[in-house]
Design a protein around this motif. Sequence first.
Motif, PDB file in Angstrom:
ATOM      1  N   UNK A 166      47.016  12.945  35.481  1.00 25.30           N
ATOM      2  CA  UNK A 166      46.542  13.646  36.647  1.00 25.30           C
ATOM      3  C   UNK A 166      47.380  14.870  36.933  1.00 25.30           C
ATOM      4  N   UNK A 167      46.902  15.643  37.842  1.00 24.82           N
ATOM      5  CA  UNK A 167      47.651  16.822  38.234  1.00 24.82           C
ATOM      6  C   UNK A 167      47.732  16.911  39.754  1.00 24.82           C
ATOM      7  N   UNK A 182      45.165  29.839  48.651  1.00 27.30           N
ATOM      8  CA  UNK A 182      46.066  29.933  47.507  1.00 27.30           C
ATOM      9  C   UNK A 182      46.728  28.573  47.358  1.00 27.30           C
ATOM     10  N   UNK A 183      46.736  28.025  46.154  1.00 29.14           N
ATOM     11  CA  UNK A 183      47.389  26.734  45.956  1.00 29.14           C
ATOM     12  C   UNK A 183      48.125  26.694  44.633  1.00 29.14           C
ATOM     13  N   UNK A 184      49.125  25.826  44.582  1.00 27.96           N
ATOM     14  CA  UNK A 184      49.898  25.594  43.361  1.00 27.96           C
ATOM     15  C   UNK A 184      49.321  24.382  42.654  1.00 27.96           C
ATOM     16  N   UNK A 185      49.342  24.441  41.330  1.00 26.29           N
ATOM     17  CA  UNK A 185      48.870  23.301  40.540  1.00 26.29           C
ATOM     18  C   UNK A 185      49.855  23.035  39.419  1.00 26.29           C
ATOM     19  N   UNK A 237      50.559  20.000  36.180  1.00 23.95           N
ATOM     20  CA  UNK A 237      50.160  18.779  35.480  1.00 23.95           C
ATOM     21  C   UNK A 237      51.376  17.915  35.127  1.00 23.95           C
ATOM     22  N   UNK A 238      52.575  18.536  35.165  1.00 22.72           N
ATOM     23  CA  UNK A 238      53.773  17.807  34.739  1.00 22.72           C
ATOM     24  C   UNK A 238      54.975  17.981  35.679  1.00 22.72           C
ATOM     25  N   UNK A 239      54.790  18.639  36.809  1.00 24.30           N
ATOM     26  CA  UNK A 239      55.840  18.916  37.791  1.00 24.30           C
ATOM     27  C   UNK A 239      56.948  19.811  37.229  1.00 24.30           C
ATOM     28  N   UNK A 240      56.743  20.379  36.060  1.00 19.08           N
ATOM     29  CA  UNK A 240      57.740  21.265  35.463  1.00 19.08           C
ATOM     30  C   UNK A 240      57.250  22.710  35.516  1.00 19.08           C
ATOM     31  N   UNK A 241      56.022  22.920  35.128  1.00 16.88           N
ATOM     32  CA  UNK A 241      55.431  24.254  35.120  1.00 16.88           C
ATOM     33  C   UNK A 241      54.312  24.303  36.154  1.00 16.88           C
ATOM     34  N   UNK A 242      54.350  25.348  37.010  1.00 15.54           N
ATOM     35  CA  UNK A 242      53.372  25.495  38.082  1.00 15.54           C
ATOM     36  C   UNK A 242      52.535  26.741  37.856  1.00 15.54           C
ATOM     37  N   UNK A 243      51.294  26.685  38.300  1.00  8.48           N
ATOM     38  CA  UNK A 243      50.376  27.836  38.259  1.00  8.48           C
ATOM     39  C   UNK A 243      49.808  28.036  39.656  1.00  8.48           C
ATOM     40  N   UNK A 244      49.507  29.299  39.987  1.00 10.51           N
ATOM     41  CA  UNK A 244      48.888  29.601  41.282  1.00 10.51           C
ATOM     42  C   UNK A 244      47.393  29.826  41.073  1.00 10.51           C
ATOM     43  N   UNK A 245      46.597  29.235  41.949  1.00  7.47           N
ATOM     44  CA  UNK A 245      45.148  29.315  41.869  1.00  7.47           C
ATOM     45  C   UNK A 245      44.586  29.791  43.199  1.00  7.47           C
ATOM     46  N   UNK A 246      43.414  30.400  43.142  1.00  4.51           N
ATOM     47  CA  UNK A 246      42.689  30.860  44.326  1.00  4.51           C
ATOM     48  C   UNK A 246      41.372  30.117  44.437  1.00  4.51           C
TER      49      UNK A 246
END
Length: 195
Positions: free
Chosen positions: A1-2, A17-20, A22-31
């Motif tokens: 899960x993510x 705007x939200x952060x996502x 999948x591994x709590x190490x690398x984050x991506x920003x989404x709209x």
Amino acid sequence: GHVRIPTSTSPDARWLLFDESRDFDRWEMWLLDLQSDVEPVKLRPSSDSEHSGAFSPDGASIAFVSDRSGQEEVYVVPFPVPGSETEHVDEVRQISEAGGSHPVWSPDPEQRELFYRREAEFVVVSLDSSNGEEERTPKVLFEREVAQSPAGGANYDVLPNGQSFLLVQPLIEVGLVLTWTALLAQSAESSSSRR
């Protein structure tokens, strides 16, 4: 899960705007467009970890944290939506120096001030809205330890006057006082005897 963590809403309430991660190490920003049924879109194509996005009060910029320099720093990117005719999401400017996290804009759109943390230091940088360049002198306002946010977001906010802060401070000691009324009376007596 993510995991998805909302971080900011555009001033016109159209975009979330939200952060996502999948591994709590690398984050991506989404709209996410809150006024349509389209799927969320990634704010920027990047292999770096990017998170903690915050819309400026005028909606023209997004401040965020990235590790693209090898350590976490605060950056600003102009905003309209990716894919629009005026897309500028590659115009990323580094704002912090020697580390930065938890960007928070001054609520006053005329001020164009961006606050961030560098360890225990609270720093401000004034941005000039006429040419988009920041004053090159970040100013340390004060130092204060703050409690860690469970979701990793900002654990402080700038009040509407732009001069005061609300901080979540760590709990140092917990005590139980059962005779508080006696202590209050004793304090009142000592105050009146000093007059």
